[in-house]
Write an enzyme that holds these catalytic residues in place. Structure first.
Site, PDB file in Angstrom:
ATOM      1  N   TYR A  37     -53.913 -45.026 -61.238  1.00 10.79           N
ATOM      2  CA  TYR A  37     -53.099 -45.234 -62.668  1.00 10.79           C
ATOM      3  C   TYR A  37     -52.392 -46.523 -63.307  1.00 10.79           C
ATOM      4  O   TYR A  37     -51.300 -46.905 -62.092  1.00 10.79           O
ATOM      5  CB  TYR A  37     -51.890 -43.810 -62.499  1.00 10.79           C
ATOM      6  N   SER A 186     -53.943 -31.310 -66.110  1.00 10.61           N
ATOM      7  CA  SER A 186     -54.583 -31.378 -67.672  1.00 10.61           C
ATOM      8  C   SER A 186     -54.390 -30.111 -67.458  1.00 10.61           C
ATOM      9  O   SER A 186     -55.767 -29.270 -68.432  1.00 10.61           O
ATOM     10  CB  SER A 186     -56.002 -32.042 -67.537  1.00 10.61           C
ATOM     11  N   PRO A 187     -53.173 -29.030 -67.551  1.00  7.47           N
ATOM     12  CA  PRO A 187     -53.456 -27.899 -67.967  1.00  7.47           C
ATOM     13  C   PRO A 187     -52.720 -27.221 -69.606  1.00  7.47           C
ATOM     14  O   PRO A 187     -52.997 -26.841 -70.634  1.00  7.47           O
ATOM     15  CB  PRO A 187     -52.088 -27.919 -66.980  1.00  7.47           C
ATOM     16  N   LEU A 188     -52.439 -28.722 -70.154  1.00 10.80           N
ATOM     17  CA  LEU A 188     -52.756 -28.664 -71.914  1.00 10.80           C
ATOM     18  C   LEU A 188     -54.025 -29.044 -72.427  1.00 10.80           C
ATOM     19  O   LEU A 188     -53.701 -29.668 -73.446  1.00 10.80           O
ATOM     20  CB  LEU A 188     -51.641 -29.244 -72.327  1.00 10.80           C
ATOM     21  N   GLY A 189     -54.818 -29.551 -71.266  1.00  7.76           N
ATOM     22  CA  GLY A 189     -56.440 -29.706 -72.328  1.00  7.76           C
ATOM     23  C   GLY A 189     -55.585 -31.190 -72.793  1.00  7.76           C
ATOM     24  O   GLY A 189     -56.306 -31.526 -73.688  1.00  7.76           O
ATOM     25  N   ARG A 190     -54.744 -31.900 -71.858  1.00  3.74           N
ATOM     26  CA  ARG A 190     -54.808 -33.255 -72.424  1.00  3.74           C
ATOM     27  C   ARG A 190     -54.043 -33.051 -73.602  1.00  3.74           C
ATOM     28  O   ARG A 190     -54.322 -34.487 -74.559  1.00  3.74           O
ATOM     29  CB  ARG A 190     -55.738 -34.853 -72.587  1.00  3.74           C
ATOM     30  N   GLY A 191     -52.773 -32.853 -74.294  1.00  4.80           N
ATOM     31  CA  GLY A 191     -52.208 -32.654 -75.186  1.00  4.80           C
ATOM     32  C   GLY A 191     -53.176 -31.108 -75.974  1.00  4.80           C
ATOM     33  O   GLY A 191     -52.406 -30.904 -77.088  1.00  4.80           O
ATOM     34  N   SER A 194     -51.410 -27.675 -76.974  1.00  4.13           N
ATOM     35  CA  SER A 194     -50.099 -27.952 -77.411  1.00  4.13           C
ATOM     36  C   SER A 194     -50.223 -27.689 -79.296  1.00  4.13           C
ATOM     37  O   SER A 194     -49.515 -27.767 -80.020  1.00  4.13           O
ATOM     38  CB  SER A 194     -49.109 -28.579 -77.646  1.00  4.13           C
TER      39      SER A 194
HETATM   40  P1  ATR Z   1     -53.021 -34.892 -68.315  1.00  8.03           P
HETATM   41  O1  ATR Z   1     -52.259 -34.286 -67.038  1.00  8.03           O
HETATM   42  O2  ATR Z   1     -53.944 -35.043 -68.222  1.00  8.03           O
HETATM   43  O3  ATR Z   1     -51.675 -35.970 -68.329  1.00  8.03           O
HETATM   44  P2  ATR Z   1     -51.851 -32.618 -69.477  1.00  8.03           P
HETATM   45  O4  ATR Z   1     -50.925 -31.824 -68.808  1.00  8.03           O
HETATM   46  O5  ATR Z   1     -53.047 -31.393 -70.084  1.00  8.03           O
HETATM   47  O6  ATR Z   1     -53.091 -33.862 -69.525  1.00  8.03           O
HETATM   48  O7  ATR Z   1     -51.820 -32.949 -71.066  1.00  8.03           O
HETATM   49  C1  ATR Z   1     -50.889 -34.393 -71.341  1.00  8.03           C
HETATM   50  C2  ATR Z   1     -50.572 -34.848 -72.934  1.00  8.03           C
HETATM   51  O8  ATR Z   1     -49.296 -33.322 -73.506  1.00  8.03           O
HETATM   52  C3  ATR Z   1     -49.236 -35.498 -73.115  1.00  8.03           C
HETATM   53  O9  ATR Z   1     -50.179 -36.082 -74.322  1.00  8.03           O
HETATM   54  C4  ATR Z   1     -48.274 -35.523 -73.528  1.00  8.03           C
HETATM   55  O10 ATR Z   1     -48.013 -36.213 -74.245  1.00  8.03           O
HETATM   56  P3  ATR Z   1     -46.014 -36.451 -75.061  1.00  8.03           P
HETATM   57  O11 ATR Z   1     -46.268 -37.447 -74.003  1.00  8.03           O
HETATM   58  O12 ATR Z   1     -46.305 -37.079 -76.114  1.00  8.03           O
HETATM   59  O13 ATR Z   1     -45.359 -35.065 -73.992  1.00  8.03           O
HETATM   60  C5  ATR Z   1     -49.048 -33.591 -74.025  1.00  8.03           C
HETATM   61  N1  ATR Z   1     -47.761 -33.271 -74.189  1.00  8.03           N
HETATM   62  C6  ATR Z   1     -46.906 -32.220 -72.882  1.00  8.03           C
HETATM   63  N2  ATR Z   1     -45.962 -31.631 -73.073  1.00  8.03           N
HETATM   64  C7  ATR Z   1     -46.524 -31.233 -74.203  1.00  8.03           C
HETATM   65  C8  ATR Z   1     -45.779 -30.560 -75.201  1.00  8.03           C
HETATM   66  N3  ATR Z   1     -45.124 -29.728 -74.703  1.00  8.03           N
HETATM   67  N4  ATR Z   1     -46.126 -30.556 -76.650  1.00  8.03           N
HETATM   68  C9  ATR Z   1     -46.900 -31.077 -77.319  1.00  8.03           C
HETATM   69  N5  ATR Z   1     -48.117 -31.902 -75.985  1.00  8.03           N
HETATM   70  C10 ATR Z   1     -47.331 -32.251 -75.414  1.00  8.03           C
END
Ligand code: ATR
Length: 308
Positions: A37, A186-191, A194
């Site tokens: 990373y 990636s629980p947020l599907g990489r964002g 949201s």
């Molecule tokens: P990974 O595990 O690959 O980091 P993730 O946790 O699914 O993926 O998602 C990370 C992404 O979600 C990031 O782009 C983050 O962006 P920010 O740095 O701008 O926060 C985004 N993200 C995290 N929490 C968020 C929230 N509450 N609302 C909108 N975007 C969010």
């Protein structure tokens, strides 16, 4: 990861360290990084700097295996050999400014090295006190079971979210069988989950632009699918990101998750997901979405490296 690379330009160092400190104050303990990373492992160096004076308050997980050419940043392969394991851990310990890593993962399984050989090398690190526990990332059920015969596997890290549930048939049962926690990345599907990509497009140099779920018609269809998460969220008076995280957290006692963010307000909001409970009807609505997602989780090269 996102503080150093992949989701746009790195966060300025002082701001990143401030955020990491604020996370600790908010009760976050588990921090996840990897040798790969950031250019020249910048993310490990960042964590090392941030945590040097508060090491006893954090749990640090890092990973080895994938290699990169640090002149160009390009990936050069996956090396699960004993030699690479021993080389990598020394660099990680140094950059993290610590004498022990709490959880050390094989980041991707090396098809050219038997998993038994890799895990035996990792077990040496436990015996030497350099590592406290061993994990695997994106490994198949069979690999997890074989690995656990050599040394206890404390955690398996895989992508897992409302949009990515393919590990449920093979990987999760193996985790339960060997007593490993599942670290859902990636629980947020990489964002995506949201809902932010309705009004926002990917910035310059964002790695997600090469991800099939963020391309062309798949992108449009997936962003539209998030409307169904938004409907659940608005009925509950919370955000779609909180629903997405609550969904992962409620999957089982052995499931933890590591959402990434570069922003304090998102971190605070994400921590609010622990207070959200999803009912049977909501779970049914959310449970039906994964089968409707368009595109693979990674491009061809990325898919070839998973489930080894
Ligand atoms: P990974 O595990 O690959 O980091 P993730 O946790 O699914 O993926 O998602 C990370 C992404 O979600 C990031 O782009 C983050 O962006 P920010 O740095 O701008 O926060 C985004 N993200 C995290 N929490 C968020 C929230 N509450 N609302 C909108 N975007 C969010």
């Amino acid at each position: 990861m996102g503080l150093s690379e992949f989701y746009g330009p790195p966060t300025e160092q002082a701001a990143a360290i401030k955020l990491l400190h604020e996370a600790i104050e908010l009760g976050v303990q588990h921090f996840d990084t990897a040798e790969m990373y950031g250019m020249r492992s910048a993310n490990e160096s960042l964590l090392g700097k941030a945590f040097a004076d508060r090491r006893d308050r954090v749990f640090i997980a890092t990973k080895f295996g994938p290699t990169r050419d640090w002149e160009t940043g390009m990936p050069t392969g996956i090396d699960g050999s004993r030699e690479n394991c021993r080389r990598a851990v020394e660099g990680s310990l140094q950059r993290l400014q610590t004498d022990v890593i709490d959880l050390y993962y094989l980041h991707r399984v090396d098809p050219a090295t038997a998993i038994e050989e890799t895990v035996a090398a990792m077990a040496e690190l436990v015996a030497e006190g350099k590592v406290r526990a061993i994990g695997l990332s994106e490994a198949s059920g069979e690999t997890i079971r074989r690995a656990a015969k050599i040394h206890p596997i404390s955690a398996v890290q895989s992508e897992y979210s409302i949009f990515a549930r393919d590990i449920e048939t093979d990987v999760i049962p193996a985790c339960l069988a060997v007593g490993a926690s599942l670290t859902a990345y990636s629980p947020l599907g990489r964002g995506m989950l949201s809902g932010r990509f309705k009004n926002e497009s990917l910035g310059e140099g964002d790695w997600r632009a090469s991800n099939p779920r963020f391309q062309g018609d798949a992108y449009t269809a997936n962003v539209a699918l998030v409307d169904e998460i938004e409907a659940v969220a608005s009925a509950k008076g919370c955000t779609p990101a909180q629903v997405a995280l609550a969904w992962v957290i409620c999957r089982g006692e052995n499931v933890l998750t590591i959402p990434g963010t570069t922003k304090l307000e998102n971190l605070q909001s994400n921590l609010g997901s622990y207070a959200i409970e999803l009912g049977a009807e909501e779970l049914a609505t959310l449970g039906a979405l994964a089968d409707r997602v368009s595109g693979e989780r990674y491009d061809e090269r990325g898919m070839a490296a998973i489930n080894g």
